[in-house]
Design an enzyme around this catalytic site. Structure first.
Site: not given
Ligand code: PEP
Ligand code: MG
Length: 583
Positions: A194, A436, A460, A507
């Site tokens: 992140h 995911e 993920d 995405c």
């Protein structure tokens, strides 16, 4: 000692090239800019240094007593070594010379000297190398006494710097003042961590996962961050510097040329439209996304609302952020994803909430279903904001059908409450899920009966399919979204969504890398959402290919046995078709 050039490699996470003086946030987070004092202040700095040594010796003695009492005298020998180092005249003479002759602050003189000692030890490659950790410890101890509560906030930087750190949290990264921070590099982190994602949103070059970064750099050293290639150069020599200055000019021209693509459609040579959307973490990124050619926001990661404050956001905080995004997007679609965090990341969390395996733990939709007050607050705000524009709602990390049904039940309850209170919202709001977790991809046909859309989260999905931590640079070589096992699940989910007539978007960060664009088109992807900085390159790639050739490429790829072969094959094709992007 001559300043030696060092070229280190890491993982590029935000493009661009920058050159500037290093500011080091060491492991304890202390920052030591190379500041000088006036002649009149030199004595004060010398005194500060001597007092810090005394305070550090006192502290080490205290720790020694505690450990001796608990574990016996032999366990405390490490502290004796620390005291010897702190009292070493070779060390203090060097620090004092830097203060007296160069007029550096005491903290800078200490950090500079410690770093030099570490470098020398490392070059010797003798058993003494194990003392590096001790040196770091005493350096940190001294700096704690010297800087203490006067820690200069990154917000108050006086000059442009390049930040180098062992690690930066997503929240710290988000707070970087980009008018002063030219770029950054860290020792830890992977491509889809992140922190890396936030780095992209700041529009400054960044490289993560640079092994040994802090062992080779001193505060104030000249540093080049090459966020295109994932290279960090410390103390570049003249030819390298000139080469990078040329690269910098070229990159600027290239970025300007891509900007002309903005008004052209994202359409393949044979006329297939691909929807290009932006991934954002903060409302302020909407304008940048639109400037880069986004047709809407395909993923709004709302967890950053939680990371930026000391208490959880109120319904009004949520509502205002969502309205800001919706207004800025001006009638284009926005997908708002509900909270995707572990409990340990929430404001006010305690150490007990830390989990041994956070990515497999109580996070995301699982946490929301346990903390209904948090979840309902967010859902109310999203529903209210749905009156302002075309908003969809998305649940992350769904891993069972029951979980999805529970989340939808909570949504229905919140809708009832709003209706009873006479608060307007759109009852027909579209509700989708991130695909995911492998279990969800495998069961996609069942989910397709219960949701309005899918969004494939390859970050993920890759980590869970391959059992590779997406943020761990030690296993970054095993992490690939084009591993055949991941590709099979992606393909399967796309086929299911087509058969069932469920729109599907992709995405994950994979989607922002033009290397994979042809493969994704060949797999049937027609809607892509990516970090705004990558959109022009994606559009250029889309406009250079036909669906037919993409499908041919994909057929070849789907016969391959490992990610390395897929990467090599795609790179070969990309170099041929798009030499300006893959030189
Ligand atoms: C993903 O997992 O691919 C994704 C897009 O979500 P995040 O990176 O926020 O986990
Ligand atoms: Mg995810």
């Amino acid at each position: 000692m001559n300043k030696q050039m060092r070229v280190l490699r890491g993982i590029p996470v935000s493009p661009g090239v920058t050159i500037g003086p290093a500011m080091i946030l060491d492991v304890t987070g202390l920052r030591i800019p190379p500041r000088r004092v006036s002649e009149a202040e030199v004595d004060r700095e010398l005194e500060r240094f001597r007092q810090a040594v005394e305070a550090a010796v006192h502290e080490v003695n205290r720790q020694k007593e505690l450990v001796t009492a608990k574990l016996g005298p032999e366990s405390a020998s490490i502290f004796a070594a620390h005291i010897v180092m702190l009292r070493d005249p070779g060390f203090s003479n060097r620090v004092e010379r830097l203060i007296r002759d160069e007029r550096y602050t005491a903290e800078y003189a200490v950090s500079h000297t410690i770093q030099r000692f570490i470098e020398v030890l490392q070059q010797l490659k003798t058993p003494l190398t194990s003392r590096v950790g001790d040196l770091r410890d005493i350096g940190n101890e001294l700096l704690r006494h010297l800087i203490g509560s006067q820690r200069q906030e990154l917000k108050h930087l006086e000059q442009p710097v390049v930040i180098l750190a062992a690690d930066l949290s997503p929240a710290e990264t988000a707070r970087l003042d980009t008018s002063r921070v030219l770029g950054f590099a860290t020792e830890l982190g992977g491509r889809t961590s992140h922190t890396a994602i936030v780095a992209g949103s700041l529009e400054i070059p960044a490289v993560v996962g640079v092994e040994g970064l802090l062992a080779h750099v001193l505060p104030g050293d000249q540093v080049i961050i090459d966020g295109n290639q994932g290279v960090v150069v410390i103390n570049p020599d003249q030819p390298t510097l000139e080469r990078y200055e040329r690269a910098l000019r070229r990159f600027k021209l290239f970025t300007e040329s891509l900007a002309t693509l903005r008004s052209l459609p994202a359409e393949t040579k044979d006329g297939t439209r691909i929807a290009l959307l932006g991934n954002i973490e903060f409302p302020r990124e909407v304008h940048y996304s639109l400037r880069q050619g986004a047709e809407g926001i395909g993923l709004y990661r709302t967890e950053f609302l939680f990371l930026e404050r000391d208490t959880p956001p109120t319904e009004e905080d949520h509502y205002e952020a969502y309205c800001e995004v919706i207004r800025a997007v001006g009638g284009r679609p926005v997908v708002i994803r509900t909270l995707d965090l572990g409990a340990d990341k929430l404001p006010g969390s305690t150490d007990e909430q830390r989990e041994r395996n956070p990515f497999l733990g109580l996070r995301s939709i699982r946490l929301c279903l346990r903390r209904l007050e948090l979840f309902k607050t967010q859902l109310r705000a999203i529903l209210r904001a749905s009156m302002e524009g075309p908003v969809s709602l998305m649940f992350p990390m769904v891993s069972t059908l029951l979980e999805l049904r529970q989340a939808k039940l909570v949504l229905a309850e919140v809708m009832e409450d709003l209706a009873e209170q006479g608060v307007p919202y759109r009852r027909d709001i579209k509700v989708g899920i991130m695909v995911e977790v492998p279990s969800t991809a495998i069961m996609a046909d069942y989910y397709a009966r219960e949701v309005d859309f899918f969004s494939l989260g390859t970050n993920d999905l890759t980590q869970y399919v391959l059992a590779v931590d997406r943020g761990n640079e030690k296993v970054a070589n095993l992490y690939s979204p084009v591993d055949p096992a991941v590709l099979r699940l992606i393909r399967r989910t796309i086929i299911v969504s087509r058969r069932r007539g469920i729109p599907i978007n992709i995405c994950g960060e994979m989607c922002g890398d033009p290397l994979y664009t042809m493969l994704l088109i060949g797999l049937g992807v027609r809607s892509m959402s990516a970090a705004p900085h990558s959109l022009p390159e994606l559009k250029q790639t889309i406009r250079s290919v036909s669906v037919e050739e993409c499908e041919k490429i994909t057929r070849r790829v789907m016969l391959m046995e490992n990610a390395r072969d897929v990467e090599a094959y795609l790179r070969g094709i990309a170099r041929e078709k798009l030499p300006e992007l893959f030189e």
